[in-house]
Write a protein that holds these residues in place. Structure first.
Motif, PDB file in Angstrom:
ATOM      1  N   ASN A 161       0.790  -1.240   0.000  1.00  0.00           N
ATOM      2  CA  ASN A 161       0.000   0.000   0.000  1.00  0.00           C
ATOM      3  C   ASN A 161       0.817   1.283   0.000  1.00  0.00           C
ATOM      4  O   ASN A 161       0.311   2.326   0.405  1.00  0.00           O
ATOM      5  N   ARG A 162       2.052   1.227  -0.470  1.00  0.00           N
ATOM      6  CA  ARG A 162       2.869   2.429  -0.625  1.00  0.00           C
ATOM      7  C   ARG A 162       3.568   2.350  -1.982  1.00  0.00           C
ATOM      8  O   ARG A 162       4.752   2.010  -2.072  1.00  0.00           O
ATOM      9  N   LEU A 177      -7.540   3.085  -3.440  1.00  0.00           N
ATOM     10  CA  LEU A 177      -7.102   4.068  -4.434  1.00  0.00           C
ATOM     11  C   LEU A 177      -6.406   5.270  -3.799  1.00  0.00           C
ATOM     12  O   LEU A 177      -5.940   6.160  -4.510  1.00  0.00           O
ATOM     13  N   THR A 178      -6.312   5.289  -2.481  1.00  0.00           N
ATOM     14  CA  THR A 178      -5.856   6.490  -1.764  1.00  0.00           C
ATOM     15  C   THR A 178      -4.494   6.980  -2.251  1.00  0.00           C
ATOM     16  O   THR A 178      -4.322   8.164  -2.568  1.00  0.00           O
ATOM     17  N   TYR A 179      -3.511   6.099  -2.333  1.00  0.00           N
ATOM     18  CA  TYR A 179      -2.135   6.539  -2.585  1.00  0.00           C
ATOM     19  C   TYR A 179      -1.790   6.652  -4.056  1.00  0.00           C
ATOM     20  O   TYR A 179      -0.645   6.937  -4.407  1.00  0.00           O
ATOM     21  N   PRO A 192      -4.590  13.863  -2.815  1.00  0.00           N
ATOM     22  CA  PRO A 192      -3.401  14.708  -2.961  1.00  0.00           C
ATOM     23  C   PRO A 192      -2.084  13.937  -2.979  1.00  0.00           C
ATOM     24  O   PRO A 192      -1.019  14.541  -3.085  1.00  0.00           O
ATOM     25  N   HIS A 193      -2.133  12.613  -2.881  1.00  0.00           N
ATOM     26  CA  HIS A 193      -0.889  11.833  -2.813  1.00  0.00           C
ATOM     27  C   HIS A 193      -0.204  11.727  -4.167  1.00  0.00           C
ATOM     28  O   HIS A 193       1.026  11.653  -4.231  1.00  0.00           O
ATOM     29  N   ALA A 194      -0.991  11.673  -5.248  1.00  0.00           N
ATOM     30  CA  ALA A 194      -0.385  11.529  -6.573  1.00  0.00           C
ATOM     31  C   ALA A 194      -1.362  12.001  -7.645  1.00  0.00           C
ATOM     32  O   ALA A 194      -2.560  11.712  -7.561  1.00  0.00           O
ATOM     33  N   GLY A 239     -15.687   3.696  -3.575  1.00  0.00           N
ATOM     34  CA  GLY A 239     -14.273   3.696  -3.228  1.00  0.00           C
ATOM     35  C   GLY A 239     -13.915   2.661  -2.193  1.00  0.00           C
ATOM     36  O   GLY A 239     -12.738   2.456  -1.900  1.00  0.00           O
ATOM     37  N   GLU A 240     -14.909   1.964  -1.612  1.00  0.00           N
ATOM     38  CA  GLU A 240     -14.625   0.884  -0.666  1.00  0.00           C
ATOM     39  C   GLU A 240     -14.061  -0.297  -1.451  1.00  0.00           C
ATOM     40  O   GLU A 240     -14.798  -1.008  -2.129  1.00  0.00           O
TER      41      GLU A 240
END
Length: 385
Positions: free
Chosen positions: A92-93, A116-118, A122-124, A290-291
């Motif tokens: 997850n990184r 989808l967070t990373y 604002p992460h990418a 998004g879950e």
């Protein structure tokens, strides 16, 4: 024959092992000790005071703990260069996975994407996320939903993606609807003064995207039709932290007129969460889009408790509508959630049928041993490419 070296890199956010960790660390500490023979596996995680730098999990899997923050990535890279694993799975990184691939180019580097967070602002931004994902050798996601989302965003990556659903350790969860279990449950309810109550449970972080407000909005109608209903909200905004948020305060405001029908239970460590599932008649999962997967769904089903959930993200891959639970369109949660909960609360036989089917589905498809076996197969194939 010498075993292949494989490193599993956690995000460096939580100590391992820890019941107070996020779902990412839990995936690692539950899955990796169950991986079949063939790999010499080392886990990398966060260092904490008063704990040894090198620890172990069940099965003798070593955990190497490094200082967190800015030093975490550089410490991992130094260790990987020295140990020289053939496989490196970064959990997850994706940016860390890309950095490791650049530093250890001879290894096969995997990025396991849990949401989808990373790879989203604002992460990418889109361009950077695609560049990062292109740089690794394999992308593993936990749902077909995530696979499709990545395929739509980055068509060139489609052949790099594999799906490995998550699971539970089935013996950790006491199933409802057998005489011994029901007697134990009644004793627990009596201890809490909740005998005779029909319990709707939410478990998870208290975030707007999780949709907890939908359940509280449905509560007045629930009380009207099911006067003995109790809404049990288990969780906090942050893992293992008592920090309050405006959304959490809003939830308490919504509950204020109905305090006899709502109980908030702050963050519960994972080994203890099964206690609360065992009390529930229904588990509600009103998530927004998004879950990616939602471990709460399989945990509830492992407890033989029916799930009433939105049709968001990867949830329909777990909950079979009308078989192991009820799926509702996200857009109609405010209008349909209360009637569906009332229908289920009024029909014990239906709850039993859905719950038992859910337990069977988990036993067949969603155990950590299944996740571990698929991981083993994926990594072996990657080494041979």
């Amino acid at each position: 024959m010498q075993k292949l070296k494989a490193a599993v890199v956690t995000p460096g956010s939580f100590f391992i092992p820890s019941g107070r960790s996020s779902s990412v660390e839990r995936v690692v500490e539950q899955m990796i000790p169950r991986v079949p023979e063939g790999f010499d596996i080392r886990i990398y995680g966060l260092q904490e005071p008063d704990h040894p730098v090198i620890g172990s999990l069940d099965g003798g899997i070593q955990v190497y703990r490094l200082p967190g923050g800015a030093r975490y990535a550089s410490g991992i890279i130094r260790s990987l260069k020295e140990w020289k694993p053939r496989i490196i799975d970064v959990q997850n990184r994706p940016f860390l996975a890309s950095r490791i691939k650049l530093a250890v180019p001879d290894a096969k580097v995997v990025t396991s994407i849990h949401s989808l967070t990373y790879i989203s602002p604002p992460h990418a931004d889109h361009r950077n996320a695609e560049r990062i994902l292109q740089s690794v050798d394999r992308i593993v996601v936990n749902s077909v939903y995530l696979e499709k989302e990545l395929g739509v965003r980055y068509p060139s990556l489609k052949n790099k993606i594999s799906v490995n659903p998550l699971g539970v350790n089935l013996p950790d969860f006491i199933p409802r609807y057998n005489p011994h279990s029901e007697a134990l449950r009644e004793s627990k309810l009596l201890d809490r003064g909740w005998q005779g109550r029909r319990i709707v449970m939410y478990a998870g972080r208290l975030l707007p995207i999780k949709g907890v407000h939908h359940v509280l909005t449905a509560l007045p109608k629930l009380i009207q039709d099911v006067p003995d209903v109790m809404l049990l909200i288990v969780g906090s905004p942050f893992y293992g932290s008592g920090r309050r948020t405006s959304y959490e305060a809003h939830l308490h405001d919504l509950a204020e007129p109905y305090l006899n029908h709502v109980t908030f239970i702050p963050f519960v460590s994972h080994p203890s969460i099964s206690y609360w599932y065992h009390l529930a008649d229904i588990v509600v999962v009103p998530s927004a889009e998004g879950e990616a997967f939602g471990l709460v769904n399989v945990e509830a089903m492992a407890s033989a408790v029916p799930v009433v959930a939105s049709d968001a993200g990867g949830i329909p891959e777990i909950v079979e509508d009308g078989v192991t639970g009820i799926l509702l369109p996200q857009a109609s949660l405010d209008s349909e959630l209360a009637p569906e909960l009332i229908r289920l609360l009024s029909d014990e036989q239906l709850r039993r049928s859905l719950g038992q089917a859910g337990r069977l589905r988990v036993a067949q498809s969603f155990q950590w041993k299944h996740t571990a076996e698929r991981w083993h197969e994926m990594m072996q194939k990657l080494v041979l490419q």
